[in-house]
Design a protein around this motif. Structure first.
Motif, PDB file in Angstrom:
ATOM      1  N   HIS A   1       0.835  -1.199   0.000  1.00  0.00           N
ATOM      2  CA  HIS A   1       0.000   0.000   0.000  1.00  0.00           C
ATOM      3  C   HIS A   1       0.871   1.251   0.000  1.00  0.00           C
ATOM      4  CE1 HIS A   1      -3.683  -2.242   0.774  1.00  0.00           C
ATOM      5  NE2 HIS A   1      -2.995  -2.950   1.661  1.00  0.00           N
ATOM      6  N   SER A   2       0.496   2.227  -0.830  1.00  0.00           N
ATOM      7  CA  SER A   2       1.168   3.529  -0.825  1.00  0.00           C
ATOM      8  C   SER A   2       0.753   4.296   0.425  1.00  0.00           C
ATOM      9  CB  SER A   2       0.779   4.323  -2.063  1.00  0.00           C
ATOM     10  OG  SER A   2       1.195   3.639  -3.222  1.00  0.00           O
ATOM     11  N   TYR A   3       1.586   5.223   0.847  1.00  0.00           N
ATOM     12  CA  TYR A   3       1.319   5.942   2.082  1.00  0.00           C
ATOM     13  C   TYR A   3       1.910   7.336   2.032  1.00  0.00           C
ATOM     14  CZ  TYR A   3       6.162   4.848   3.092  1.00  0.00           C
ATOM     15  OH  TYR A   3       7.520   4.749   3.014  1.00  0.00           O
ATOM     16  N   VAL A   4       1.481   8.170   2.974  1.00  0.00           N
ATOM     17  CA  VAL A   4       2.018   9.506   3.155  1.00  0.00           C
ATOM     18  C   VAL A   4       2.199   9.722   4.656  1.00  0.00           C
ATOM     19  CG1 VAL A   4       1.598  11.981   2.883  1.00  0.00           C
ATOM     20  CG2 VAL A   4       0.852  10.401   1.106  1.00  0.00           C
ATOM     21  N   LEU A   5       3.353  10.239   5.021  1.00  0.00           N
ATOM     22  CA  LEU A   5       3.616  10.638   6.407  1.00  0.00           C
ATOM     23  C   LEU A   5       3.512  12.157   6.483  1.00  0.00           C
ATOM     24  CD1 LEU A   5       6.749   8.461   7.181  1.00  0.00           C
ATOM     25  CD2 LEU A   5       4.562   8.303   8.342  1.00  0.00           C
ATOM     26  N   SER A   6       2.798  12.661   7.473  1.00  0.00           N
ATOM     27  CA  SER A   6       2.673  14.104   7.673  1.00  0.00           C
ATOM     28  C   SER A   6       3.339  14.463   8.997  1.00  0.00           C
ATOM     29  CB  SER A   6       1.209  14.522   7.702  1.00  0.00           C
ATOM     30  OG  SER A   6       0.603  14.233   6.464  1.00  0.00           O
TER      31      SER A   6
END
Length: 139
Positions: free
Chosen positions: A79-84
């Motif tokens: 799964h692709s993801y984004v960290l903020s």
């Protein structure tokens, strides 16, 4: 009287009862398997998030000009993801789920939240005693 081909009501009830129990067992076993898979994903996401937060906290804990390069995997469990990254938390957005963990309070360069994308490397540097910069790092 000829009993060939005759099925008693007891026999039909027994078959019905066995099928009902078998369907119930299959339903609960499928539910248990889905629950175990969900727990595995959640644990994997949480461990990843905590490891990245520890890296950021390490940079923050050291003195000025301390830096560290963090290489993020392209995907986590497919799964692709984004960290903020914000001033006091790190949030993981993956697979229609969000997880957040607290970090030591930091002052980000330009006071803007930073998004970190999978498959990239980032240089996290403590510029002075209070400011941390996050820049994409090209290897």
């Amino acid at each position: 009287m000829d009993n060939q081909g005759f099925i008693s009501i007891d026999y039909l009830f027994s078959i019905f009862l066995i099928l009902l129990i078998a369907i119930g067992i299959l339903y609960f076993s499928e539910s248990a398997l889905n629950s175990a898979e969900n727990i595995e994903k959640t644990t994997s996401y949480r461990l990843f998030l905590d490891n990245i937060a520890d890296e950021i906290n390490q940079v923050n804990s050291n003195g000025a000009n301390f830096s560290k390069v963090i290489s993020l995997p392209y995907k986590i469990q497919g799964h692709s993801y984004v960290l903020s990254l914000s001033e006091d938390s790190l949030t993981l957005d993956i697979d229609d789920r969000k997880a957040s963990t607290n970090i030591f309070p930091i002052k980000l360069e330009n006071n803007l939240d930073v998004d970190l994308y999978g498959g990239n490397s980032y240089l996290i540097k403590k510029e002075d005693e209070s400011t941390i910069s996050v820049k994409r790092w090209f290897i």
